[in-house]
Design an enzyme around this catalytic site. Structure first.
Site, PDB file in Angstrom:
ATOM      1  N   LYS A  53     -32.999 -19.512 -10.156  1.00  0.00           N
ATOM      2  CA  LYS A  53     -33.397 -20.229 -11.376  1.00  0.00           C
ATOM      3  C   LYS A  53     -32.145 -20.557 -12.150  1.00  0.00           C
ATOM      4  O   LYS A  53     -31.174 -19.802 -12.065  1.00  0.00           O
ATOM      5  CB  LYS A  53     -34.334 -19.370 -12.233  1.00  0.00           C
ATOM      6  CG  LYS A  53     -35.626 -18.930 -11.553  1.00  0.00           C
ATOM      7  CD  LYS A  53     -36.710 -19.958 -11.616  1.00  0.00           C
ATOM      8  CE  LYS A  53     -37.908 -19.556 -10.762  1.00  0.00           C
ATOM      9  NZ  LYS A  53     -39.015 -20.485 -10.765  1.00  0.00           N
ATOM     10  N   LYS A  85     -34.540 -17.510  -2.249  1.00  0.00           N
ATOM     11  CA  LYS A  85     -35.020 -18.818  -1.821  1.00  0.00           C
ATOM     12  C   LYS A  85     -34.793 -19.893  -2.880  1.00  0.00           C
ATOM     13  O   LYS A  85     -34.619 -19.598  -4.060  1.00  0.00           O
ATOM     14  CB  LYS A  85     -36.491 -18.747  -1.425  1.00  0.00           C
ATOM     15  CG  LYS A  85     -37.445 -18.647  -2.577  1.00  0.00           C
ATOM     16  CD  LYS A  85     -38.856 -18.870  -2.064  1.00  0.00           C
ATOM     17  CE  LYS A  85     -39.823 -19.262  -3.145  1.00  0.00           C
ATOM     18  NZ  LYS A  85     -39.545 -20.514  -3.853  1.00  0.00           N
ATOM     19  N   ASP A 141     -36.103 -23.165  -5.061  1.00  0.00           N
ATOM     20  CA  ASP A 141     -37.375 -23.439  -5.718  1.00  0.00           C
ATOM     21  C   ASP A 141     -38.036 -24.665  -5.078  1.00  0.00           C
ATOM     22  O   ASP A 141     -37.388 -25.426  -4.352  1.00  0.00           O
ATOM     23  CB  ASP A 141     -37.173 -23.610  -7.227  1.00  0.00           C
ATOM     24  CG  ASP A 141     -38.237 -22.837  -7.999  1.00  0.00           C
ATOM     25  OD1 ASP A 141     -39.378 -22.772  -7.515  1.00  0.00           O
ATOM     26  OD2 ASP A 141     -37.922 -22.299  -9.074  1.00  0.00           O
ATOM     27  N   GLU A 142     -39.317 -24.845  -5.379  1.00  0.00           N
ATOM     28  CA  GLU A 142     -40.077 -25.874  -4.658  1.00  0.00           C
ATOM     29  C   GLU A 142     -39.610 -27.296  -4.948  1.00  0.00           C
ATOM     30  O   GLU A 142     -39.789 -28.187  -4.126  1.00  0.00           O
ATOM     31  CB  GLU A 142     -41.580 -25.732  -4.945  1.00  0.00           C
ATOM     32  CG  GLU A 142     -42.045 -26.049  -6.367  1.00  0.00           C
ATOM     33  CD  GLU A 142     -41.811 -24.911  -7.351  1.00  0.00           C
ATOM     34  OE1 GLU A 142     -41.369 -23.824  -6.922  1.00  0.00           O
ATOM     35  OE2 GLU A 142     -42.049 -25.128  -8.562  1.00  0.00           O
ATOM     36  N   HIS A 170     -44.387 -22.640   0.738  1.00  0.00           N
ATOM     37  CA  HIS A 170     -44.707 -22.725  -0.684  1.00  0.00           C
ATOM     38  C   HIS A 170     -45.948 -23.592  -0.815  1.00  0.00           C
ATOM     39  O   HIS A 170     -46.102 -24.563  -0.082  1.00  0.00           O
ATOM     40  CB  HIS A 170     -43.530 -23.321  -1.461  1.00  0.00           C
ATOM     41  CG  HIS A 170     -43.618 -23.062  -2.933  1.00  0.00           C
ATOM     42  ND1 HIS A 170     -44.559 -23.673  -3.734  1.00  0.00           N
ATOM     43  CD2 HIS A 170     -42.907 -22.239  -3.741  1.00  0.00           C
ATOM     44  CE1 HIS A 170     -44.406 -23.244  -4.982  1.00  0.00           C
ATOM     45  NE2 HIS A 170     -43.412 -22.358  -5.014  1.00  0.00           N
ATOM     46  N   LYS A 192     -47.942 -15.020 -13.852  1.00  0.00           N
ATOM     47  CA  LYS A 192     -48.151 -16.200 -14.714  1.00  0.00           C
ATOM     48  C   LYS A 192     -49.199 -17.179 -14.181  1.00  0.00           C
ATOM     49  O   LYS A 192     -49.653 -18.048 -14.924  1.00  0.00           O
ATOM     50  CB  LYS A 192     -46.814 -16.944 -14.905  1.00  0.00           C
ATOM     51  CG  LYS A 192     -46.364 -17.776 -13.701  1.00  0.00           C
ATOM     52  CD  LYS A 192     -45.064 -18.548 -13.979  1.00  0.00           C
ATOM     53  CE  LYS A 192     -44.667 -19.375 -12.760  1.00  0.00           C
ATOM     54  NZ  LYS A 192     -43.356 -19.988 -12.871  1.00  0.00           N
TER      55      LYS A 192
HETATM   56  C1  CAP Z   1     -41.997 -18.248  -9.237  1.00  0.00           C
HETATM   57  C2  CAP Z   1     -42.078 -19.637  -8.686  1.00  0.00           C
HETATM   58  C3  CAP Z   1     -43.217 -20.047  -7.760  1.00  0.00           C
HETATM   59  C4  CAP Z   1     -44.595 -19.650  -8.173  1.00  0.00           C
HETATM   60  C5  CAP Z   1     -45.720 -20.509  -7.665  1.00  0.00           C
HETATM   61  C6  CAP Z   1     -42.085 -20.551  -9.859  1.00  0.00           C
HETATM   62  O1  CAP Z   1     -41.058 -18.154 -10.292  1.00  0.00           O
HETATM   63  O2  CAP Z   1     -40.897 -19.904  -7.967  1.00  0.00           O
HETATM   64  O3  CAP Z   1     -43.099 -21.432  -7.590  1.00  0.00           O
HETATM   65  O4  CAP Z   1     -44.708 -18.358  -7.683  1.00  0.00           O
HETATM   66  O5  CAP Z   1     -46.938 -19.863  -7.710  1.00  0.00           O
HETATM   67  O6  CAP Z   1     -41.262 -21.441  -9.946  1.00  0.00           O
HETATM   68  O7  CAP Z   1     -42.973 -20.425 -10.641  1.00  0.00           O
HETATM   69  P1  CAP Z   1     -41.127 -17.057 -11.451  1.00  0.00           P
HETATM   70  P2  CAP Z   1     -47.687 -19.310  -6.389  1.00  0.00           P
HETATM   71  O8  CAP Z   1     -40.944 -15.728 -10.765  1.00  0.00           O
HETATM   72  O9  CAP Z   1     -39.999 -17.389 -12.383  1.00  0.00           O
HETATM   73  O10 CAP Z   1     -42.467 -17.194 -12.100  1.00  0.00           O
HETATM   74  O11 CAP Z   1     -46.742 -18.360  -5.720  1.00  0.00           O
HETATM   75  O12 CAP Z   1     -48.900 -18.653  -6.929  1.00  0.00           O
HETATM   76  O13 CAP Z   1     -47.985 -20.473  -5.528  1.00  0.00           O
HETATM   77 MG    MG Z   2     -41.136 -21.985  -7.766  1.00  0.00          MG
END
Ligand code: CAP
Ligand code: MG
Length: 411
Positions: A151, A177, A179-180, A267, A308
């Site tokens: 992040k 990893k 991020d998406e 993801h 979250k």
């Molecule tokens: C987690 C995360 C994931 C979420 C998506 C984000 O970050 O990388 O994309 O987990 O939800 O960007 O939110 P944080 P899910 O730890 O900062 O929240 O895994 O339910 O698909």
């Molecule tokens: Mg993410």
């Protein structure tokens, strides 16, 4: 004559594919008439009778609505497997998750679950490594894996990104990893990021004596995605992430069949657009089964409503779909991610078990003393969980955990 598909006396056989739907008929339709429309439109029928429909076609291919539960408004349809092309998810989806969602006969319709016949299951590769393969690569026997998402999601350049990854690994995390929404940006190019990050992964492995995973996001147009996967492999990487819903089932299958020899981390960004409405769409359970069938080694499944993201589906059913015995298809790791911090580790593990990957993004890089301390706090929270110690007590001798708990508390 319009065919009737409802046959409550029908006993499905092992060659049938069984789909469970939630059905809310539109005004003017009954549950039974809606079932007829769904069964026909998802297989051989249409809105009227056909001069081209011989009596032989339905004999071979007509589905049977064999359960109608008026209490739950759920129905089950058994489809002969010849309705489906082996090894093709797009064809399956265009059949049992296609036109039917838009029919006037239904107000709401949700594909809740699919049971696949063995021959269809075996027409897919499934995960290359699965849980045992990943544990072997990382030499981690029976604890959950812990990881982070670099992040901010996007914004760092390649060297900064690699540095954050390095700090996370030496702090004690197994996996880092992308991020998406980080792919190949003007200020952070895929190739350079992978080279820089793998270089520091090697250093982190030497310094810690532990195996580490860098999961680079290869999501892109399909041919570009394959090229990126090969780039990872050619430069010593072991894993790739793909945004399975934005890229699409076909792209995922192409990546798996191309077989770059990488652990595939899935993801699910965007899943809630299709699965969040409890009355309409496609459930996460179906998404998980299809993803495992195609061959993801790890899949985001949620955090049992602790973090979250909202979790309306049954987390245990999801985990079972990923890990139950399934012909020769290997089990995939569930990934708990989204708003996790060290104060949540015991509860998540208690709810989701040890065959689990926990990921902390903000819950690592938001630590008051920075990424390395954040990673240490996460690893400490895992150690406490495994030892069965209370976080509060463990934190008395581990200052990184103490600082994390002071900021975020224990959930
Ligand atoms: C987690 C995360 C994931 C979420 C998506 C984000 O970050 O990388 O994309 O987990 O939800 O960007 O939110 P944080 P899910 O730890 O900062 O929240 O895994 O339910 O698909
Ligand atoms: Mg993410």
């Amino acid at each position: 004559m319009i065919r009737h598909y409802t046959n409550l006396g029908y006993k499905p056989d092992r060659n049938d594919l069984i789909a469970r739907f939630y059905v809310e008929p539109a005004r003017g339709a009954t549950l039974k008439s809606a079932c007829e429309s769904i069964a026909g439109e998802s297989s051989i029928g249409t809105w009227t009778d056909l001069t081209t429909m011989s009596s032989e076609i339905p004999r071979r291919l007509a589905p049977s609505v064999f359960r109608i539960n008026k209490n739950t408004d759920e129905i089950k349809i058994a489809y002969p497997q010849d309705l489906f092309e082996a090894g093709s998810i797009p064809q399956l989806m265009s059949s049992i998750a296609g036109n039917i969602f838009g029919m006037k006969a239904v107000k709401n319709l949700r594909l809740q679950d699919v049971e696949f016949p063995g021959i269809m299951v075996n027409s897919f590769k499934g995960p290359k490594f699965g849980i045992p393969g990943i544990r072997k690569i990382l030499k981690i026997r029976n604890r959950p894996l812990v990881g982070t998402i670099v992040k901010p999601k996007v914004g760092l350049n390649e060297k900064e990104h690699a540095r954050v990854a390095y700090e996370s690994w030496v702090g004690g995390l197994d996996l880092v990893k992308d991020d998406e929404n980080l792919t190949s940006m003007r200020f952070n190019k895929f190739e350079k990021r992978v080279l820089e990050t793998l270089r520091l992964r090697d250093r982190a492995e030497k310094e810690t004596g532990e195996r580490k995973l860098y999961v680079a996001n290869v999501t892109a147009e399909t041919e570009e995605m394959l090229r990126r996967a090969e780039f990872i492999r050619d430069n010593g990487g072991r894993a790739a992430m793909i945004d399975i819903l934005s890229a699409g089932w076909s792209a995922l299958q192409t990546l798996r069949n191309h077989d770059p020899g990488l652990i595939l981390h899935a993801h699910r960004a965007g899943h809630a657009a299709v699965d969040r409405n409890p009355k309409h769409g496609i459930s996460m359970l179906v998404i998980a089964k299809v993803a495992r069938l195609i061959g993801v080694d790890q899949l985001h499944t949620g955090t049992a409503d602790i973090g979250k993201m909202s979790q309306d589906d049954d987390i245990i059913a999801l985990e079972n779909a990923l890990m139950d015995r399934w012909y020769r298809i290997k089990p995939s790791f569930p990934i708990a991610s989204g708003g996790l911090h060290p104060g949540m580790t015991p509860r998540v593990v208690e709810k989701m078990g040890k065959d689990l990957i926990l990921q902390y993004g903000g819950g690592c890089h938001g630590h008051p003393d920075g990424t390395r301390a954040g990673a240490m706090a996460i690893r400490q929270s895992l150690e406490a969980t495994i030892d069965g110690a209370l976080l509060e007590e463990y934190a008395q001798k581990h200052k990184e955990l103490r600082r994390a708990l002071d900021k975020w508390g224990i959930v």
